[in-house]
Design a protein around this motif. Structure first.
Motif, short mmCIF file in Angstrom:
data_model
loop_
_atom_site.label_atom_id
_atom_site.label_comp_id
_atom_site.label_asym_id
_atom_site.label_seq_id
_atom_site.Cartn_x
_atom_site.Cartn_y
_atom_site.Cartn_z
N ILE A 118 -7.85 2.03 -3.20
CA ILE A 118 -8.95 1.08 -3.29
C ILE A 118 -8.39 -0.21 -3.85
CG2 ILE A 118 -9.59 2.00 -5.57
CD1 ILE A 118 -12.49 1.22 -4.88
N GLU A 119 -8.83 -1.34 -3.30
CA GLU A 119 -8.31 -2.66 -3.69
C GLU A 119 -9.45 -3.64 -3.89
OE1 GLU A 119 -4.12 -2.53 -1.11
OE2 GLU A 119 -5.85 -3.68 -0.40
N ASN B 99 -3.58 3.15 -5.85
CA ASN B 99 -2.99 3.69 -4.62
C ASN B 99 -2.27 4.99 -4.92
OD1 ASN B 99 -0.24 3.88 -2.96
ND2 ASN B 99 -1.79 2.98 -1.65
N GLU C 261 -10.43 2.19 7.28
CA GLU C 261 -10.73 1.33 6.12
C GLU C 261 -12.20 0.93 6.14
OE1 GLU C 261 -7.96 -1.88 5.07
OE2 GLU C 261 -9.67 -3.25 5.06
N ARG D 297 0.83 -1.21 0.00
CA ARG D 297 0.00 0.00 0.00
C ARG D 297 0.86 1.27 0.00
NH1 ARG D 297 -5.34 -1.20 3.84
NH2 ARG D 297 -6.42 -2.50 2.30
N GLY E 171 -15.08 -1.45 3.68
CA GLY E 171 -15.08 -2.42 2.59
C GLY E 171 -16.29 -3.31 2.57
N LYS F 285 -3.74 6.70 0.12
CA LYS F 285 -5.16 6.49 -0.11
C LYS F 285 -5.30 5.51 -1.26
CE LYS F 285 -6.57 11.21 1.14
NZ LYS F 285 -7.25 12.43 0.66
N VAL G 80 -11.55 0.18 0.71
CA VAL G 80 -11.16 1.58 0.51
C VAL G 80 -10.49 2.04 1.80
CG1 VAL G 80 -11.95 3.91 -0.02
CG2 VAL G 80 -13.12 1.95 -1.03
N TYR G 81 -9.34 2.69 1.70
CA TYR G 81 -8.57 2.99 2.91
C TYR G 81 -7.85 4.33 2.82
CZ TYR G 81 -4.69 1.55 -0.04
OH TYR G 81 -3.79 1.46 -1.07
N LYS G 82 -7.48 4.82 3.97
CA LYS G 82 -6.57 5.97 4.10
C LYS G 82 -5.61 5.67 5.24
CE LYS G 82 -7.49 9.88 6.23
NZ LYS G 82 -8.02 11.22 6.59
#
Length: 825
Positions: free
Chosen positions: A685-686, A706, A635, A188, A637, A683, A653-655
């Motif tokens: 999305i996976e 990312n 996060e 990430r 999801g 930041k 989805v994360y920060k």
């Protein structure tokens, strides 16, 4: 009748009577049949243990969860069915003459927490894995964990004929490789460290130049985001966990042989089964050997691994497991492909061949790794369990290498010579010892409508370098009399240096990139200085409490860990100082399941990475003092299961924010000087997909976007820079189709591809281009024999995995293949 005649008559009569009696018993004997079927709520249970009359008859259920006993003498029998992870059942029945008796068992899961180190082998086969132990220290369905967990199973490892860790991480979203160095990955957008790798959930040092080998591995997991609430000091991008193969009750044996490009020869074997009739003692033994060359000059390597594992189950409530992994690597350290310095401000990646290395034939790196783990689980009841695991890790490395000095050689006026690379030579001995103890109690209980799975425990981790860790290094330029060496060349003081043909003479011969010298060198001619390496020792202790709560369609995870970290500054010297740091590490998550197939989740986690004591304790050299690295992640999801749960998918989805990051200060007067740049923010999305679309079509796919960049820094020019070796987009897939009927029954076909967008090097002095690589495989199974062939980089794409700088590029492998034959019995 004479006496002899009478005797013969009586003997014949007796023989006839015996014969008639035997015939009568055979003709009129009574017997029956017993058919046992064992299942759980999810379906049939293959591999369940069957014990009849305390061992008069034993066996295990087949793939349909069935066991049949023929020619059973009529009478009363006691049948006990047991299986790890399930509550045993015992039934009594009477078998009648010439009757087939059916006996059905439905086992319930044993709702106690299996230990952190998985004590039994995973029974699932395929690319999908249902449960994770590492992410919560309990056996928890991945669907119920409020955090993204990505993985690669042994089935995918086998299908891709992978041998090293770096061969399989391409199957995981958000993970990229930035060098050939072991465990140097970008997760990430954040770099990982070799001292943060987990073996069965226990931290150990796996080495930087010795690759992690896969034949003893059940699966590779990546816990996305900071995992400090579980494992203390961890990378904010994620933590890699290696789950080793464990013993199975059913007997399985496999031997595989493979050969292919670059002179590769490989043989692996995997044996498992019960060591006694009661199946209370199980074993597994994995052996592997590989001798492989490379498209990189002089980068051949020999590796072998011995990995025995024993499980002892004296009762249904007590389980003990012992694992040992021994890995031996013998090769050369690959520092990458050097490129020319820029011509007219432009760097040409293709100017030097990707095969170009800076090694000499008498360079080597020899490494041995030993990981031993002892684990205990005892269930006091179906509601209370105790778990304890101890890992001892020992790493030894003997290294001799020619490597770049990370710059070009110069002429007597100090100007760079584009096709000459300044070199240095290292002779290094490295030892590291790791101890890791984890212990905890788990409780299962209800309060009103709330179900609780409560953990409370204590962890201890210690890592120390060997006192003998030493590096002898030769570098720089020869003095005018040739009796000493100076680290740097100063054209204003030419009289201090030996000058020949308009060039200062280097201590270690420079490499002509147009005509490299791979012959035997003579390091005895170099002027070397031996120094004890900067040694390190730390230990950290954590106490924690975690509760997994369930209420209707909601599941929550609440966790709090208090960490006490102690680093020893000046370790290995008479003057040592204990540098103490501590942190309170929270973790909160919530899962909502509106439908059986869909789970929505959100989580917050806090991460902690103490700065090394050497950096904190020596401000004159490194600057500082420095604050600890701190990180946090939010996060959200969706986790879902489709096609009767054959296929699973996770969208996250994360920060992530990391504060107090150290970087080199680029101070020419003090190259060791560091500074804290402020903040790095990621930041993204996976998407990860695993499982079977059809019963004979397996797939794994991943996609990640990312953006990890510097967001706070004293140097305004740094703000907005993308993290080094972190692509903004990457992904891939692998699909395998098996033909199950017709003339080509047993044939399998697989196709795959991986791509990455452009990336910046670690020194931000070169941009690596985007790439897409295609792969394929063929399989053909005949009874117990399988033939395999894999083809990687089908279109022979030239690409680079990552780069430290223009002097260290790490190209990917050109078109290559492996063919193999495997036998299972």
């Amino acid at each position: 009748m004479t006496n002899w005649a009478f005797t013969r008559f009586r003997l014949c009569t007796m023989l006839f009577s015996v014969f008639f009696l035997c015939f009568s018993l055979a003709a009129f004997s009574q017997s029956g049949k017993l058919k046992i079927k064992v299942k759980s709520q999810e379906g049939p249970l293959p591999g369940a243990s069957v014990v009849i009359n305390n061992g008069d008859k034993n066996g295990i259920t087949d793939h349909d969860g069935e066991f049949e006993w023929k020619n059973v003498t009529p009478g009363e029998y006691e049948v006990k069915i047991s299986m790890l992870g399930y509550i045993s059942q015992t039934k009594t029945l009477t078998i009648q003459n010439e009757e087939k008796t059916h006996l059905n068992f439905t086992l319930e899961k044993q709702y106690v927490d299996l230990q952190t180190v998985e004590i039994t082998g995973r029974k699932e086969t395929g690319y999908k894995n249902t449960n994770s132990f590492t992410a919560t220290k309990t056996e928890t369905p991945i669907r119920e964990i409020p955090q993204s967990i990505s993985y690669v199973t042994k089935e995918l490892i086998n299908d891709q004929m992978a041998f090293k860790m770096m061969d399989v991480l391409k199957n995981i979203s958000g993970v990229s490789q930035n060098s050939y160095t072991n465990n140097k990955y970008v997760l990430r957008g954040f770099e990982s460290e070799s001292k943060q790798t987990l073996i069965n959930g226990l931290k150990t040092f796996t080495g930087e130049r010795s690759a992690d080998i896969l034949p003893y591995v059940e699966r590779v997991e990546v816990i996305k985001g900071p995992a400090s609430a579980l494992f203390a000091n961890t990378s904010p991008g994620g933590t890699v966990n290696i789950v080793t193969k464990k013993p199975l009750a059913e007997s399985r044996k496999a031997i595989n042989f493979a050969t292919g490009s670059y002179g590769t020869i490989r043989i692996t074997s995997d044996f498992t089964g019960a060591m006694n009739q009661s199946q209370t003692l199980l074993y597994r033994l994995n052996l592997a050997y590989q001798n492989a060359g490379s498209f990189r000059e002089l980068q051949n390597k020999q590796s072998f691994v011995i990995a025995p594992s024993v499980s002892f189950l004296p009762t249904d409530r007590t389980r003990i497991n012992f694992d040992l992994v021994f890995i031996n690597d013998n090769g050369r350290n690959d520092r990458g492909q050097p490129s020319y310095s820029p011509v007219n401000g432009v760097r040409d990646l293709y100017a030097t061949p990707t095969s170009l290395s800076l090694s000499r034939v008498n360079d080597y790196v020899k490494a041995q790794k030993i990981f031993s783990t002892l684990s205990l689980q005892h269930n006091f009841s179906n509601h209370i369990a105790f778990n304890a695991s101890y890992l001892k890790g020992v790493y030894h490395e003997d290294l001799r290498e020619h490597r770049t000095a990370n710059k070009n050689a110069v002429d007597e006026d100090g100007n760079d010579i584009p096709d000459l690379m300044e070199m240095r030579y290292n002779y290094r001995i490295t030892d590291n010892i790791t101890d890791n103890l984890t212990s905890y109690f788990s409780f299962r209980f209800n309060t009103g409508g709330l179900e609780h799975r409560l953990l409370t425990g204590y962890d201890f981790i210690q890592s120390s370098d060997g006192f003998g860790n030493t590096t002898a290094e030769a570098l720089g330029y020869l003095s005018a009399d040739g009796k000493s060496a100076l680290k740097k060349y100063d054209p204003a003081k030419k009289e201090k240096y030996m000058i020949v043909d308009g060039r200062p003479v280097t201590n270690v011969p420079s490499v002509d990139l147009r005509n490299p010298d791979y012959t035997i060198s003579d390091p005895a001619k170099y002027i070397s200085t031996a120094e004890q390496d900067k040694l390190g020792k730390y230990y950290t202790q954590g106490v924690y409490i975690q509760d997994q709560l369930s209420w209707k369609q909601f599941k929550a995870l609440l966790s709090l860990r208090q960490e006490f970290y102690t680093d020893i500054a000046g370790y290995g010297t008479p003057a040592t100082t204990h540098v103490n740091q501590k942190a309170l590490l929270p973790r909160f998550g919530l899962v909502y399941t509106p439908l059986k197939e869909i789970s929505l989740y959100g989580t917050y986690v806090y991460g902690f990475q103490p700065q090394e004591a050497g950096y904190i304790g020596d401000p004159a050299k490194y600057g500082g003092p420095f604050d600890p690295l701190e990180s946090n992640m939010i996060e959200f999801g969706v986790k879902s299961g489709w096609l009767n749960d054959r296929l699973s998918a996770t969208l996250a989805v994360y920060k992530i924010e990391q504060n107090n990051v150290l970087q080199t200060a680029n101070d020419l007067g003090n190259p060791d000087l560091l500074r804290q740049i402020g903040q790095v923010r990621g930041k993204g999305i996976e998407l990860d997909v695993y499982g079977r679309i059809l019963y004979n079509l397996s797939i794994t796919a991943n996609l990640a976007f990312n953006n990890t960049e510097i967001t706070k820094s004293e140097d305004k020019d740094e703000i907005g820079k993308q993290a080094a070796n972190a692509p903004k987009s990457q992904g891939g897939f692998w699909a395998k189709y098996d033909v199950t009927r017709g003339a080509v029954k047993g044939l399998g076909i697989a196709l795959g591809a991986n791509f990455q967008s452009k990336r910046e090097s670690g020194a931000y002095d070169i941009t690596l281009p985007e790439y897409t690589v295609a792969n394929a495989a063929l399989y053909y199974r005949i009874d117990k024999i399988q033939l395999s062939a894999t083809f990687n980089n089908l279109f022979n794409k030239t690409y680079w995995l990552g780069a430290d700088s223009f002097t260290r590029l790490f190209p990917g492998t050109p078109r290559n293949f492996l063919v193999g034959v495997g036998y299972t019995f």
